[in-house]
Design an enzyme around this catalytic site. Sequence first.
Site, mmCIF file in Angstrom:
data_model
loop_
_atom_site.group_PDB
_atom_site.id
_atom_site.type_symbol
_atom_site.label_atom_id
_atom_site.label_comp_id
_atom_site.label_asym_id
_atom_site.label_seq_id
_atom_site.Cartn_x
_atom_site.Cartn_y
_atom_site.Cartn_z
ATOM 1 C CG ASP A 98 -1.438 1.053 1.705
ATOM 2 O OD1 ASP A 98 -3.069 0.982 0.871
ATOM 3 O OD2 ASP A 98 -1.251 2.002 1.924
ATOM 4 C CG ASN A 111 -5.963 11.472 -5.113
ATOM 5 O OD1 ASN A 111 -5.542 11.448 -6.144
ATOM 6 N ND2 ASN A 111 -7.242 10.886 -4.759
ATOM 7 C CG HIS A 118 -9.507 12.771 -7.801
ATOM 8 N ND1 HIS A 118 -8.787 12.202 -6.385
ATOM 9 C CD2 HIS A 118 -9.642 13.438 -7.196
ATOM 10 C CE1 HIS A 118 -9.240 12.275 -6.045
ATOM 11 N NE2 HIS A 118 -9.993 13.445 -5.953
ATOM 12 C CG ASP A 150 -5.443 9.216 -12.240
ATOM 13 O OD1 ASP A 150 -5.758 8.778 -10.748
ATOM 14 O OD2 ASP A 150 -5.951 9.811 -13.148
ATOM 15 C CD GLU A 210 -4.551 4.084 -0.596
ATOM 16 O OE1 GLU A 210 -4.981 4.272 -0.017
ATOM 17 O OE2 GLU A 210 -5.731 4.337 -1.917
#
Length: 170
Positions: free
Chosen positions: A46, A54, A59, A63, A89
């Site tokens: 993770d 984020n 976003h 990404d 994630e």
Amino acid sequence: MEGMAQDAYRDALTGIGNRRHFSDVVQAAITDADRFGRPLGIVVLDIDHFKAANDTYGHASGDAVLRAVAAALEPGIQSADTVFRIGGEEFAILVAELEPSFVILMAERLRAAVAALCVPVTEGYEVNLTISLGFASGDAGETGPTLLQRADAALYAAKRGGRDRLTLAG
């Protein structure tokens, strides 16, 4: 039609296997490992503090982070292993035919590779990343969901232990 079937198993953002693909292959891999007496394990990882990055940078930047991590993971595994994005994630690596001591070395190399990343997120800003990892080695007759659950518990122990580390399932 064949391309559509492949797309159903690929994470659209990162290009690696998705949760559906992971779910479909894990039990077959466990069955093969049991049948041939070979080691099998799952590494779950993770991205540490992903939500904060984020939320701070947006976003599109999140990404970019996910794509960078996926790209850093694939070269660090052996050809028999597969990397999947199993949610948000969170990533999983199905590790076949490697003894646990070698999986630990591989996981540490992956952790270092991600820590070396400096991902541009917005103009003039970059983020450094760390990951937490959990590893569970398969037991004879174990199911895919149980093995994943044990690896996931080890991941959360790594996070509670300070993040940016690997923890082994008990």
